[in-house]
Design a protein around this motif. Structure first.
Motif, PDB file in Angstrom:
ATOM      1  N   ASN A  46      26.948  -4.686 -69.494  1.00  0.00           N
ATOM      2  CA  ASN A  46      25.935  -4.263 -68.524  1.00  0.00           C
ATOM      3  C   ASN A  46      26.080  -2.764 -68.297  1.00  0.00           C
ATOM      4  O   ASN A  46      27.117  -2.176 -68.613  1.00  0.00           O
ATOM      5  CB  ASN A  46      26.076  -5.050 -67.213  1.00  0.00           C
ATOM      6  N   PHE A  47      25.005  -2.190 -67.726  1.00  0.00           N
ATOM      7  CA  PHE A  47      24.983  -0.754 -67.500  1.00  0.00           C
ATOM      8  C   PHE A  47      24.972  -0.450 -66.007  1.00  0.00           C
ATOM      9  O   PHE A  47      24.792  -1.346 -65.173  1.00  0.00           O
ATOM     10  CB  PHE A  47      23.754  -0.132 -68.171  1.00  0.00           C
ATOM     11  N   ALA A  48      25.115   0.833 -65.676  1.00  0.00           N
ATOM     12  CA  ALA A  48      25.160   1.236 -64.270  1.00  0.00           C
ATOM     13  C   ALA A  48      23.912   0.786 -63.527  1.00  0.00           C
ATOM     14  O   ALA A  48      23.986   0.329 -62.383  1.00  0.00           O
ATOM     15  CB  ALA A  48      25.328   2.751 -64.169  1.00  0.00           C
ATOM     16  N   VAL A  49      22.749   0.889 -64.169  1.00  0.00           N
ATOM     17  CA  VAL A  49      21.503   0.504 -63.508  1.00  0.00           C
ATOM     18  C   VAL A  49      21.498  -0.985 -63.171  1.00  0.00           C
ATOM     19  O   VAL A  49      20.966  -1.403 -62.145  1.00  0.00           O
ATOM     20  CB  VAL A  49      20.291   0.887 -64.388  1.00  0.00           C
ATOM     21  N   ASP A  50      22.117  -1.796 -64.030  1.00  0.00           N
ATOM     22  CA  ASP A  50      22.218  -3.233 -63.756  1.00  0.00           C
ATOM     23  C   ASP A  50      23.169  -3.492 -62.596  1.00  0.00           C
ATOM     24  O   ASP A  50      22.882  -4.316 -61.723  1.00  0.00           O
ATOM     25  CB  ASP A  50      22.733  -3.974 -64.991  1.00  0.00           C
ATOM     26  N   ARG A  51      24.285  -2.789 -62.583  1.00  0.00           N
ATOM     27  CA  ARG A  51      25.284  -3.015 -61.536  1.00  0.00           C
ATOM     28  C   ARG A  51      24.767  -2.629 -60.167  1.00  0.00           C
ATOM     29  O   ARG A  51      25.051  -3.309 -59.173  1.00  0.00           O
ATOM     30  CB  ARG A  51      26.572  -2.251 -61.885  1.00  0.00           C
ATOM     31  N   VAL A  52      24.008  -1.557 -60.095  1.00  0.00           N
ATOM     32  CA  VAL A  52      23.447  -1.134 -58.799  1.00  0.00           C
ATOM     33  C   VAL A  52      22.505  -2.192 -58.263  1.00  0.00           C
ATOM     34  O   VAL A  52      22.600  -2.600 -57.090  1.00  0.00           O
ATOM     35  CB  VAL A  52      22.715   0.227 -58.953  1.00  0.00           C
ATOM     36  N   LEU A  53      21.600  -2.671 -59.107  1.00  0.00           N
ATOM     37  CA  LEU A  53      20.664  -3.703 -58.652  1.00  0.00           C
ATOM     38  C   LEU A  53      21.393  -5.000 -58.337  1.00  0.00           C
ATOM     39  O   LEU A  53      21.087  -5.670 -57.336  1.00  0.00           O
ATOM     40  CB  LEU A  53      19.589  -3.944 -59.714  1.00  0.00           C
ATOM     41  N   ALA A  54      22.364  -5.365 -59.163  1.00  0.00           N
ATOM     42  CA  ALA A  54      23.103  -6.604 -58.932  1.00  0.00           C
ATOM     43  C   ALA A  54      23.783  -6.592 -57.572  1.00  0.00           C
ATOM     44  O   ALA A  54      23.761  -7.596 -56.840  1.00  0.00           O
ATOM     45  CB  ALA A  54      24.142  -6.812 -60.032  1.00  0.00           C
ATOM     46  N   GLU A  55      24.377  -5.475 -57.209  1.00  0.00           N
ATOM     47  CA  GLU A  55      25.060  -5.392 -55.916  1.00  0.00           C
ATOM     48  C   GLU A  55      24.064  -5.492 -54.757  1.00  0.00           C
ATOM     49  O   GLU A  55      24.372  -6.084 -53.718  1.00  0.00           O
ATOM     50  CB  GLU A  55      25.870  -4.102 -55.824  1.00  0.00           C
ATOM     51  N   GLU A  56      22.874  -4.944 -54.933  1.00  0.00           N
ATOM     52  CA  GLU A  56      21.844  -5.073 -53.907  1.00  0.00           C
ATOM     53  C   GLU A  56      21.417  -6.534 -53.751  1.00  0.00           C
ATOM     54  O   GLU A  56      21.233  -7.039 -52.631  1.00  0.00           O
ATOM     55  CB  GLU A  56      20.631  -4.203 -54.254  1.00  0.00           C
ATOM     56  N   ILE A  57      21.253  -7.228 -54.872  1.00  0.00           N
ATOM     57  CA  ILE A  57      20.847  -8.635 -54.820  1.00  0.00           C
ATOM     58  C   ILE A  57      21.945  -9.495 -54.213  1.00  0.00           C
ATOM     59  O   ILE A  57      21.675 -10.402 -53.416  1.00  0.00           O
ATOM     60  CB  ILE A  57      20.483  -9.130 -56.237  1.00  0.00           C
ATOM     61  N   ILE A  58      23.193  -9.205 -54.550  1.00  0.00           N
ATOM     62  CA  ILE A  58      24.323  -9.982 -54.026  1.00  0.00           C
ATOM     63  C   ILE A  58      24.381  -9.905 -52.508  1.00  0.00           C
ATOM     64  O   ILE A  58      24.803 -10.857 -51.839  1.00  0.00           O
ATOM     65  CB  ILE A  58      25.639  -9.490 -54.667  1.00  0.00           C
ATOM     66  N   LYS A  59      23.944  -8.790 -51.945  1.00  0.00           N
ATOM     67  CA  LYS A  59      23.942  -8.653 -50.483  1.00  0.00           C
ATOM     68  C   LYS A  59      22.967  -9.634 -49.829  1.00  0.00           C
ATOM     69  O   LYS A  59      23.118  -9.988 -48.661  1.00  0.00           O
ATOM     70  CB  LYS A  59      23.567  -7.222 -50.083  1.00  0.00           C
ATOM     71  N   ARG A  60      21.966 -10.080 -50.585  1.00  0.00           N
ATOM     72  CA  ARG A  60      20.917 -10.947 -50.032  1.00  0.00           C
ATOM     73  C   ARG A  60      21.065 -12.402 -50.443  1.00  0.00           C
ATOM     74  O   ARG A  60      20.590 -13.289 -49.741  1.00  0.00           O
ATOM     75  CB  ARG A  60      19.550 -10.425 -50.483  1.00  0.00           C
ATOM     76  N   PHE A  61      21.677 -12.654 -51.590  1.00  0.00           N
ATOM     77  CA  PHE A  61      21.752 -14.013 -52.141  1.00  0.00           C
ATOM     78  C   PHE A  61      23.130 -14.251 -52.759  1.00  0.00           C
ATOM     79  O   PHE A  61      23.730 -13.323 -53.300  1.00  0.00           O
ATOM     80  CB  PHE A  61      20.707 -14.228 -53.244  1.00  0.00           C
ATOM     81  N   PRO A  62      23.583 -15.493 -52.759  1.00  0.00           N
ATOM     82  CA  PRO A  62      24.858 -15.805 -53.422  1.00  0.00           C
ATOM     83  C   PRO A  62      24.666 -16.018 -54.920  1.00  0.00           C
ATOM     84  O   PRO A  62      25.086 -17.028 -55.497  1.00  0.00           O
ATOM     85  CB  PRO A  62      25.302 -17.097 -52.711  1.00  0.00           C
ATOM     86  N   VAL A  63      24.019 -15.045 -55.578  1.00  0.00           N
ATOM     87  CA  VAL A  63      23.644 -15.250 -56.982  1.00  0.00           C
ATOM     88  C   VAL A  63      24.848 -15.275 -57.907  1.00  0.00           C
ATOM     89  O   VAL A  63      24.839 -15.976 -58.926  1.00  0.00           O
ATOM     90  CB  VAL A  63      22.635 -14.181 -57.449  1.00  0.00           C
ATOM     91  N   ALA A  64      25.893 -14.507 -57.579  1.00  0.00           N
ATOM     92  CA  ALA A  64      27.075 -14.525 -58.434  1.00  0.00           C
ATOM     93  C   ALA A  64      27.712 -15.907 -58.419  1.00  0.00           C
ATOM     94  O   ALA A  64      28.111 -16.435 -59.464  1.00  0.00           O
ATOM     95  CB  ALA A  64      28.072 -13.468 -57.983  1.00  0.00           C
ATOM     96  N   GLU A  65      27.787 -16.505 -57.221  1.00  0.00           N
ATOM     97  CA  GLU A  65      28.336 -17.864 -57.125  1.00  0.00           C
ATOM     98  C   GLU A  65      27.452 -18.869 -57.857  1.00  0.00           C
ATOM     99  O   GLU A  65      27.947 -19.791 -58.506  1.00  0.00           O
ATOM    100  CB  GLU A  65      28.491 -18.276 -55.661  1.00  0.00           C
ATOM    101  N   MET A  66      26.132 -18.692 -57.766  1.00  0.00           N
ATOM    102  CA  MET A  66      25.217 -19.587 -58.469  1.00  0.00           C
ATOM    103  C   MET A  66      25.420 -19.478 -59.979  1.00  0.00           C
ATOM    104  O   MET A  66      25.440 -20.492 -60.692  1.00  0.00           O
ATOM    105  CB  MET A  66      23.771 -19.258 -58.090  1.00  0.00           C
ATOM    106  N   ALA A  67      25.558 -18.258 -60.474  1.00  0.00           N
ATOM    107  CA  ALA A  67      25.779 -18.053 -61.905  1.00  0.00           C
ATOM    108  C   ALA A  67      27.098 -18.678 -62.341  1.00  0.00           C
ATOM    109  O   ALA A  67      27.174 -19.326 -63.398  1.00  0.00           O
ATOM    110  CB  ALA A  67      25.765 -16.561 -62.233  1.00  0.00           C
ATOM    111  N   ARG A  68      28.131 -18.522 -61.514  1.00  0.00           N
ATOM    112  CA  ARG A  68      29.430 -19.090 -61.885  1.00  0.00           C
ATOM    113  C   ARG A  68      29.407 -20.613 -61.829  1.00  0.00           C
ATOM    114  O   ARG A  68      30.095 -21.278 -62.612  1.00  0.00           O
ATOM    115  CB  ARG A  68      30.518 -18.522 -60.975  1.00  0.00           C
TER     116      ARG A  68
END
Length: 258
Positions: A24-46
């Motif tokens: 992944n790239f920096a642009v992906d990580r920035v957006l991912a961190e913004e989304i994680i603040k709103r949704f438990p998407v990392a846990e859903m992916a895991r």
């Protein structure tokens, strides 16, 4: 890949980041961190990645299956199908399928030294194209038991998903496995509704479905115990529970034998 690929977020690279991958790239990580603040998407992916790992181990260790077709795979990042299967038996063959050219480019780079794994660029709804692709035909013999994995992808199939599933099932021989997960609003309607809205904002239409809807997809298969349940609970004995109860309650999972 072009320079533009590193300047725009990519859904597959977001999931790579959620799963702890390095593709992944920096642009992906920035957006991912913004989304994680709103949704438990990392846990859903895991949660769904953990389900996939359990299914692959089951196929290899208990049913002797050595060939896997992973539909809508995304980037085959940490805990991917070929990594799990080939750690148990290096002779296992794996074909990943994804329609996104950026995802496919990443995957081909990752798999270039693995003769028993490949990725096919295709819409999974074009079943004939997937099954006839030279890489699929090279690595998978459908006269022998195989596993078709539809993990995390069916909410993106908006046009007759039941028919798509049926066509893949028809290609499988006796003793094969079809495993799937599906996003649902049954338990956490508000959370999943907001997630659907977010997907729409990103240009990805998501269709959650009810348990009854998913049961219809599984007609004609012999479901392995415990049947159609929340994916986090499917044969999860001994695994640590997820950190987010809401994430664990957002996805169904099931495995059926042909």
């Amino acid at each position: 890949m072009t320079n533009g690929d590193s300047e725009r977020p990519n859904v597959a690279r977001l999931f790579d980041y959620y799963l702890g991958g390095a593709h992944n790239f920096a642009v992906d990580r920035v957006l991912a961190e913004e989304i994680i603040k709103r949704f438990p998407v990392a846990e859903m992916a895991r949660t769904i990645r953990s389900f996939s790992r359990r299914v692959v181990r089951l196929c290899v260790e208990e049913y002797g299956i050595r060939q896997f077709l992973d539909l809508g795979s995304g980037i085959p990042t940490a805990g991917n199908v070929h990594e799990v299967a080939q750690s148990l038996d290096p002779s296992c063959h794996v074909v990943y399928v994804d329609s996104d050219p950026v995802t496919v480019a990443h995957a081909r780079t990752m798999l270039r030294d693995n003769l028993n794994a490949a990725i096919v660029q295709s819409d999974i709804g074009d079943v004939g194209a997937v099954l006839r692709h030279p890489e699929t035909r090279r690595l998978i013999d459908f006269t022998q038991p195989a596993a078709v994995l539809m993990v995390g992808v069916l909410p993106y199939v908006t046009d007759e998903p039941g028919g798509v599933i049926a066509r893949y099932r028809a290609a499988l021989s006796e003793g094969s496995v079809l495993a799937l997960t599906h996003l649902t609003k049954d338990v956490e309607p508000e959370l999943v509704g907001r997630l659907v809205d977010l997907g729409g904002d990103m240009g990805s239409k998501l269709v959650p479905r009810s348990k009854q809807d998913v049961e219809e997809f599984l007609c004609g298969l012999t479901l392995l115990e415990p049947g159609l349940v929340l994916a986090a609970h499917w044969r999860a004995d001994g695994e640590l529970p997820g950190t987010s109860a809401a994430a664990d309650a957002s996805t169904y999972g099931a495995v059926g034998m042909v």
